[in-house]
Motif scaffolding. Structure first.
Motif, PDB file in Angstrom:
ATOM      1  N   PHE A   1       0.831  -1.211   0.000  1.00  0.00           N
ATOM      2  CA  PHE A   1       0.000   0.000   0.000  1.00  0.00           C
ATOM      3  C   PHE A   1       0.860   1.254   0.000  1.00  0.00           C
ATOM      4  O   PHE A   1       0.568   2.229  -0.681  1.00  0.00           O
TER       5      PHE A   1
ATOM      6  N   ALA B   1       1.036   4.270  -2.828  1.00  0.00           N
ATOM      7  CA  ALA B   1       0.914   5.691  -2.482  1.00  0.00           C
ATOM      8  C   ALA B   1       2.062   6.480  -3.073  1.00  0.00           C
ATOM      9  O   ALA B   1       1.884   7.559  -3.633  1.00  0.00           O
TER      10      ALA B   1
ATOM     11  N   ILE C   1       1.749   6.781  -6.865  1.00  0.00           N
ATOM     12  CA  ILE C   1       0.700   7.752  -7.192  1.00  0.00           C
ATOM     13  C   ILE C   1       1.234   9.172  -7.067  1.00  0.00           C
ATOM     14  O   ILE C   1       0.942  10.033  -7.880  1.00  0.00           O
TER      15      ILE C   1
ATOM     16  N   ASP D   1       3.515   9.684   4.768  1.00  0.00           N
ATOM     17  CA  ASP D   1       2.619  10.797   4.448  1.00  0.00           C
ATOM     18  C   ASP D   1       3.421  12.032   4.034  1.00  0.00           C
ATOM     19  O   ASP D   1       2.983  12.806   3.180  1.00  0.00           O
TER      20      ASP D   1
ATOM     21  N   ASP E   1       2.934  13.918   0.443  1.00  0.00           N
ATOM     22  CA  ASP E   1       2.709  15.365   0.439  1.00  0.00           C
ATOM     23  C   ASP E   1       3.756  16.086  -0.393  1.00  0.00           C
ATOM     24  O   ASP E   1       3.436  17.011  -1.138  1.00  0.00           O
TER      25      ASP E   1
ATOM     26  N   TRP F   1       2.776  15.808  -4.074  1.00  0.00           N
ATOM     27  CA  TRP F   1       1.608  16.545  -4.581  1.00  0.00           C
ATOM     28  C   TRP F   1       1.709  18.032  -4.351  1.00  0.00           C
ATOM     29  O   TRP F   1       1.212  18.818  -5.150  1.00  0.00           O
ATOM     30  N   LYS F   2       2.307  18.440  -3.218  1.00  0.00           N
ATOM     31  CA  LYS F   2       2.232  19.856  -2.858  1.00  0.00           C
ATOM     32  C   LYS F   2       3.474  20.626  -3.251  1.00  0.00           C
ATOM     33  O   LYS F   2       3.460  21.857  -3.292  1.00  0.00           O
TER      34      LYS F   2
ATOM     35  N   PHE G   1      -8.942  -2.359   5.637  1.00  0.00           N
ATOM     36  CA  PHE G   1      -8.514  -1.285   6.532  1.00  0.00           C
ATOM     37  C   PHE G   1      -8.471   0.016   5.767  1.00  0.00           C
ATOM     38  O   PHE G   1      -8.596   0.038   4.544  1.00  0.00           O
TER      39      PHE G   1
ATOM     40  N   ILE H   1      -7.490   2.905   3.752  1.00  0.00           N
ATOM     41  CA  ILE H   1      -6.413   3.371   2.883  1.00  0.00           C
ATOM     42  C   ILE H   1      -6.407   4.883   2.962  1.00  0.00           C
ATOM     43  O   ILE H   1      -7.299   5.552   2.464  1.00  0.00           O
TER      44      ILE H   1
ATOM     45  N   TYR I   1      -4.895   7.184   1.553  1.00  0.00           N
ATOM     46  CA  TYR I   1      -4.650   8.047   0.405  1.00  0.00           C
ATOM     47  C   TYR I   1      -5.660   7.831  -0.712  1.00  0.00           C
ATOM     48  O   TYR I   1      -5.356   8.012  -1.875  1.00  0.00           O
TER      49      TYR I   1
ATOM     50  N   TYR J   1      -6.061  10.808  -2.931  1.00  0.00           N
ATOM     51  CA  TYR J   1      -4.863  10.987  -3.757  1.00  0.00           C
ATOM     52  C   TYR J   1      -4.958  10.101  -5.000  1.00  0.00           C
ATOM     53  O   TYR J   1      -4.616  10.504  -6.093  1.00  0.00           O
ATOM     54  N   ALA J   2      -5.434   8.884  -4.774  1.00  0.00           N
ATOM     55  CA  ALA J   2      -5.474   7.930  -5.883  1.00  0.00           C
ATOM     56  C   ALA J   2      -6.437   8.392  -6.965  1.00  0.00           C
ATOM     57  O   ALA J   2      -6.136   8.283  -8.160  1.00  0.00           O
TER      58      ALA J   2
ATOM     59  N   PHE K   1      -5.804  16.455  -0.099  1.00  0.00           N
ATOM     60  CA  PHE K   1      -4.406  16.068   0.089  1.00  0.00           C
ATOM     61  C   PHE K   1      -4.060  16.095   1.572  1.00  0.00           C
ATOM     62  O   PHE K   1      -3.157  16.781   2.006  1.00  0.00           O
TER      63      PHE K   1
ATOM     64  N   TRP L   1      -3.519  13.468   4.854  1.00  0.00           N
ATOM     65  CA  TRP L   1      -3.379  12.078   5.250  1.00  0.00           C
ATOM     66  C   TRP L   1      -4.379  11.795   6.367  1.00  0.00           C
ATOM     67  O   TRP L   1      -4.217  12.238   7.478  1.00  0.00           O
TER      68      TRP L   1
ATOM     69  N   LYS M   1      -6.051  10.254   9.332  1.00  0.00           N
ATOM     70  CA  LYS M   1      -5.531   9.383  10.390  1.00  0.00           C
ATOM     71  C   LYS M   1      -6.611   8.454  10.906  1.00  0.00           C
ATOM     72  O   LYS M   1      -7.754   8.826  11.009  1.00  0.00           O
TER      73      LYS M   1
END
Lengths: 347, 124
Positions: free
Chosen positions: A155, A159, A162, A313, A317, A320-321, B58, B60, B62, B65-66, B120, B122, B124
């Motif tokens: 996963f 991420a 992506i 994370d 970030d 993308w940012k 669980f 995800i 992001y 984002y995807a 954008f 994350w 939690k």
């Protein structure tokens, strides 16, 4: 039919080009050795020093032989089909990249003969596409092995891909705009007087970071963070099956360095008075190209031992940012520059 | 090289890529030892008995984002043909800049919109 027609016949070049796979494989083995020895030096350890003389240069071959004599284990809970196919995809993605990458060129007079299995008109898009396939392979490996660490790693890997595929694409677009071609050979030729790294320094920095993330090298190796995830996606893999995946990743590293040299660092181009020397001058571009690739690989390896790992994370970030807006800025810069060139020097 | 011809080596490499790993694994089967211990087939979880299955649902973090990735990646791909034709095909500079701005503005506005809306972030 002269010799050039024979060499560039697709059947001939495709079959003879298979030698390139062997060469890249040897390079990947050497890269593993280099990583261990260089890392050992940086951390004041000794590193491999038994097999093949004082510097242990044959350590990689010894390891490969050892992998052949290891029992092949497939966990009882694993999805056998996915588990078996996954390393093939990771390795195959590397193989498919080798087809389109020119590993230097032979220059005779004004003619440039790139050393590549094939020369496509859209090779850079092709390379982007097949290199992204390895992510699917890694996800299949993790899902197939049915292990919690592997799943978390996969996963994270998704991420990261992506976040960084888009800036990477925009940077390549900037290069393609300047070279007016999607053919990686033409892009390399277009840098004959001036490397693109000087014309688009911002683009080079973004591309370097994005391709590090694409290859999964530190500081972007969250999917193999050994302190938290055991061995990442390869936790359940052992023996040669694991070795195939590992070689796939190292092949990606070597090829990533090649692409970086071809897109930004001038490829094999040398000034004319050097390539004009008889025979030696024709072969010099290959050594020039390989030399640059070695330097880039050394820098990538050095970064692994010099930088700490980001949190996942933070990595996404950053993609993308920061990198994505900056890469769009670089694209505008590239277009403006090439329009200005066209206006002042064009027909 | 013709367009079709340039993909013949790709097919050859693909066949080799698919054929090499099974051949290597066959060699491994000839060389490697077998043990009969049953524990070797259990899933690794730091040495303790594995709890449950790994294929659980669980969060995800992001997911958004995807979704953004799919939109932006396709949008960037559309710019490649544009990048090839904008010089030397009889297109005036104004048209070039207008086309560029159309793409760039839509990409940037999309990015800013998602950013402002908190996509954008994350979760939690």
């Amino acid at each position: 039919m002269n010799i050039v027609d024979i060499v560039y016949n697709p059947w001939f070049s495709g079959i003879v080009g298979l030698i390139l796979i062997g060469i890249v494989f040897v390079c990947a083995i050497l890269a593993v050795w280099l990583e261990r020895k260089f890392g050992a030096d940086i951390q004041s350890r000794i590193g491999p020093n038994r097999v093949g003389g004082r510097y242990g240069i044959l350590q990689g071959i010894a390891d490969a032989i050892k992998l052949f004599t290891k029992e092949d284990l497939i966990p009882a809970k694993a999805d056998r089909l996915l588990f078996v196919i996954a390393p093939i995809i990771v390795l195959g993605s590397g193989f498919m990249m080798i087809v389109a990458i020119p590993f230097g060129a032979i220059v005779i007079g004004d003619n440039v003969y790139p050393i590549a299995a094939t020369q496509m008109d859209i090779s850079i898009i092709y390379l982007e596409a097949v290199s992204a396939l390895s992510v699917i392979g890694i996800f299949m490996a993790a899902y197939g092995s049915n292990n919690k660490y592997s799943m978390i790693a996969a996963f994270r890997n998704m991420a990261r891909m992506i976040g960084y595929e888009v800036p990477l694409g925009v940077c390549i677009l900037g290069v393609a705009v300047m070279a007016q071609s999607l053919d990686i050979v033409e892009i390399a030729k277009a840098q004959s007087p001036l490397w693109f790294v000087f014309l688009q320094p911002l683009g080079f920095v973004i591309f370097f970071i994005a391709i590090l993330a694409d290859m999964g090298r530190l500081p972007f190796d969250q999917n193999e963070a050994e302190e938290e995830l055991v061995a990442g996606w390869g936790t359940e893999y052992s023996g040669l099956r694991w070795g195939l995946g590992l070689f796939g990743e190292y092949i990606h590293m070597v090829l990533g360095a090649c692409i970086m040299v071809l897109l930004y660092l001038g490829g094999w181009n040398l000034p004319k008075f050097l390539t004009g020397i008889f025979v030696l001058g024709s072969l010099m571009p290959i050594f020039w190209f390989v030399g640059k690739v070695i330097v880039i690989v050394l820098i990538i390896i050095m970064l692994r031992w010099a930088l700490p790992r980001f949190r996942i994370d933070q990595v996404v970030d950053l993609g993308w940012k920061v990198l994505f807006p900056l890469s769009v800025l670089n694209l505008i810069w590239a277009v403006a520059l090439s329009l200005a060139f066209d206006m002042f020097f064009g027909a | 090289m013709s367009i079709i011809g340039s993909y013949i080596p790709v097919v050859i490499f693909l066949i080799v890529a698919l054929a090499v790993p099974p051949v290597l694994m066959f060699i491994v089967y000839q060389l490697s030892p077998r043990s009969k211990a049953a524990d070797k087939l259990t899933t690794y979880e730091c040495g303790s008995v594995p709890i449950g299955d790994a294929k659980i649902q669980f969060n995800i973090e992001y997911y958004l984002y995807a979704i953004a990735f799919i939109i932006f990646d396709i949008e960037i791909l559309f710019m490649y043909p544009w990048a090839m034709v904008y010089i030397g095909h009889g297109i005036t500079e104004i048209a070039v800049v207008a086309m560029l701005l159309f793409f760039i503005v839509s990409v940037v506005i999309g990015d800013l919109y998602m950013w402002k809306k908190g996509a954008f972030k994350w979760v939690k």
